[in-house]
Design a protein around this motif. Structure first.
Motif, short mmCIF file in Angstrom:
data_model
loop_
_atom_site.label_atom_id
_atom_site.label_comp_id
_atom_site.label_asym_id
_atom_site.label_seq_id
_atom_site.Cartn_x
_atom_site.Cartn_y
_atom_site.Cartn_z
N LEU A 1 1.08 4.30 -2.69
CA LEU A 1 0.87 5.70 -2.32
C LEU A 1 2.00 6.57 -2.87
CD1 LEU A 1 -0.44 5.50 1.36
CD2 LEU A 1 -1.72 6.08 -0.71
N VAL A 2 3.22 6.04 -2.79
CA VAL A 2 4.35 6.78 -3.36
C VAL A 2 4.15 6.94 -4.86
CG1 VAL A 2 6.84 6.75 -3.78
CG2 VAL A 2 5.96 6.01 -1.57
N LYS A 3 3.63 5.89 -5.51
CA LYS A 3 3.36 5.98 -6.94
C LYS A 3 2.35 7.09 -7.23
CE LYS A 3 1.79 3.33 -10.95
NZ LYS A 3 1.28 2.04 -11.45
N MET A 4 1.32 7.20 -6.37
CA MET A 4 0.33 8.25 -6.56
C MET A 4 0.95 9.65 -6.47
SD MET A 4 -2.95 6.83 -4.40
CE MET A 4 -3.71 5.26 -4.79
N MET A 5 2.00 9.77 -5.66
CA MET A 5 2.66 11.05 -5.48
C MET A 5 3.51 11.44 -6.69
SD MET A 5 1.65 12.13 -2.51
CE MET A 5 0.10 11.23 -2.81
N GLN A 6 3.74 10.48 -7.62
CA GLN A 6 4.61 10.77 -8.76
C GLN A 6 4.08 11.89 -9.63
OE1 GLN A 6 7.83 8.98 -9.03
NE2 GLN A 6 6.97 8.86 -6.98
N VAL A 7 2.77 12.10 -9.61
CA VAL A 7 2.20 13.18 -10.40
C VAL A 7 2.74 14.53 -9.93
CG1 VAL A 7 0.18 13.48 -8.91
CG2 VAL A 7 0.05 14.12 -11.33
N LEU A 8 3.15 14.60 -8.67
CA LEU A 8 3.72 15.83 -8.13
C LEU A 8 5.22 15.90 -8.37
CD1 LEU A 8 1.79 15.96 -4.73
CD2 LEU A 8 1.21 17.07 -6.89
N VAL A 9 5.85 14.74 -8.57
CA VAL A 9 7.28 14.69 -8.83
C VAL A 9 7.56 14.88 -10.31
CG1 VAL A 9 9.36 13.24 -8.72
CG2 VAL A 9 7.67 13.14 -6.87
N ASP A 10 6.67 14.38 -11.16
CA ASP A 10 6.85 14.37 -12.60
C ASP A 10 7.19 15.76 -13.14
OD1 ASP A 10 6.92 13.62 -15.21
OD2 ASP A 10 4.76 13.42 -15.45
N LEU B 1 -4.32 0.10 -4.83
CA LEU B 1 -3.40 -0.05 -3.71
C LEU B 1 -2.76 -1.43 -3.71
CD1 LEU B 1 -5.52 1.68 -0.91
CD2 LEU B 1 -3.66 2.66 -2.24
N GLY B 2 -2.90 -2.16 -4.83
CA GLY B 2 -2.25 -3.46 -4.95
C GLY B 2 -3.14 -4.64 -4.66
N ILE C 1 0.84 -1.21 0.00
CA ILE C 1 0.00 0.00 0.00
C ILE C 1 0.86 1.25 0.00
CG2 ILE C 1 -1.64 1.36 1.37
CD1 ILE C 1 -2.90 -1.25 2.27
N MET C 2 1.89 1.26 0.85
CA MET C 2 2.76 2.43 0.93
C MET C 2 3.47 2.69 -0.40
SD MET C 2 2.32 3.78 3.88
CE MET C 2 3.70 4.92 3.99
N SER C 3 3.90 1.61 -1.08
CA SER C 3 4.55 1.78 -2.38
C SER C 3 3.60 2.37 -3.41
CB SER C 3 5.09 0.43 -2.87
OG SER C 3 6.13 -0.04 -2.04
#
Length: 348
Positions: free
Chosen positions: A37-46, A77-78, A33-35
């Motif tokens: 969530l990090v993937k979801m944050m990629q839109v802000l990193v991209d 979430l997997g 789940i945590m991984s």
């Protein structure tokens, strides 16, 4: 010097080193789940520059409220048919867990997720992430081991059965050697009292996870145990790019085998360079340098390239050098010049 923008592929996760080295003992389902969530944050990193705390650059009113609501499906979430209940239970566990914020300005304890809610028929789920947790997800500045970020493949991480293998994979996937005391590693894994004998800790938390990475991952590591007297004290990790498990590297290897123009350096070295930012033209333009340096360094040339190229990128990121490839070429020239000097002295 302007920082290079980093635009990660969809399957590549850029994760704050703060999270990579956070102290937790999550189950495999919780880590999944945590991984995600990090993937979801990629839109802000991209497309953003990884030269500070990205949160400070994201101006969105929801981020300045008490919490940020995430709405998605359990499959995001997997979850699948086999682990649906396990993922749901993991959400409950994450709601019980706490996260420590400890920096120069404040110390604070928050829950990892708050107010989880599930629509049983559809699998739609919602929960709240605290503002400080979002900051931790997006913080790429700091000091010591917590500086910078880790870059890893989500699919590879999820394929690993051992939670220790998954954590070590995230630590070594950036290719940078590092040293940690056994005490610190036990704290990160939250198993301070589990293995009284350090040799047991090394066997179950380092040796066996390494074997799994060797088998499944495109990044693994060699390690050296250091001692204080007779007592095990720490571990020195040397990551290596496991080309046989990297689909892109396999593709590049086949291309290189057919390309006689690059035959002046060994296959492993040329594949590493082609897979890590070098073009065929750039290598050919420095053909003689690569050929001479590889002869001087010998069978460890691929490992040497990995270490020096990683260092050159760090120096460029820190603003110490203007061009990482120029610095790398300079090191090749230095190796050749030193060898010529040594030969001249031997002939005198």
């Amino acid at each position: 010097m302007a920082k290079k923008k980093v635009v990660p592929p969809s399957s590549v996760i850029i994760q704050s080193r703060y999270l990579t080295l956070a102290r937790f003992d999550y189950s495999a389902a919780e880590k999944t789940i945590m991984s995600h969530l990090v993937k979801m944050m990629q839109v802000l990193v991209d497309g953003q520059r990884l030269d500070g705390t990205l949160f400070e650059k994201v101006r969105h009113e929801d981020f300045f409220q008490k919490g940020f609501k995430i709405t998605c499906n359990l499959k995001d979430l997997g979850a699948n048919r086999q682990n649906w209940n396990e993922i749901r239970q993991a959400l409950e566990k994450l709601n019980e867990r706490k996260f420590e914020i400890d920096n120069e300005k404040k110390w604070k304890i928050i829950r990892l997720i708050e107010m989880p809610e599930l629509e049983k028929g559809s699998g739609e789920v919602s929960f709240v992430l605290h503002k400080e947790l979002i900051q931790a997800f997006l913080s790429f500045s700091g000091s010591g081991h917590q500086m910078g970020f880790s870059r890893f493949c989500l699919e590879t991480s999820l394929s690993l059965s051992s939670i220790y293998a998954r954590r070590l994979y995230e630590m070594v996937a950036n290719g940078k050697p590092f040293y940690m005391t056994i005490k610190h590693l036990k704290e990160i894994f939250k198993i301070e009292n589990k293995y009284q004998q350090n040799r047991d800790f090394i066997l179950y938390c380092i040796y066996y996870p390494k074997k799994e990475l060797d088998e499944k991952s495109h990044w693994s590591f060699d390690y050296e145990v250091t001692k204080s007297g007779r007592r095990y004290e720490g571990i020195r990790f040397t990551p290596f790019h496991n080309l046989r498990n990297d689909p892109e590297a396999v593709k590049q290897r086949e291309i290189a085998r057919k390309d006689r123009a690059l035959i002046f350096i060994d296959i492993q070295s040329r594949n590493y360079l082609l897979h890590n930012g070098w073009s065929k033209k750039e290598i050919l333009n420095n053909r003689q340098l690569f050929a001479n340096a590889s002869k001087i360094i010998g069978r460890n040339f691929a490992k040497w390239c990995q270490e020096k190229w990683s260092k050159s990128q760090d120096l460029e990121q820190q603003g110490i050098v203007m061009n990482s490839k120029g610095w790398f070429i300079g090191i090749l020239k230095q190796i050749i010049e030193e060898d010529m000097t040594n030969q001249s002295r031997a002939e005198e």
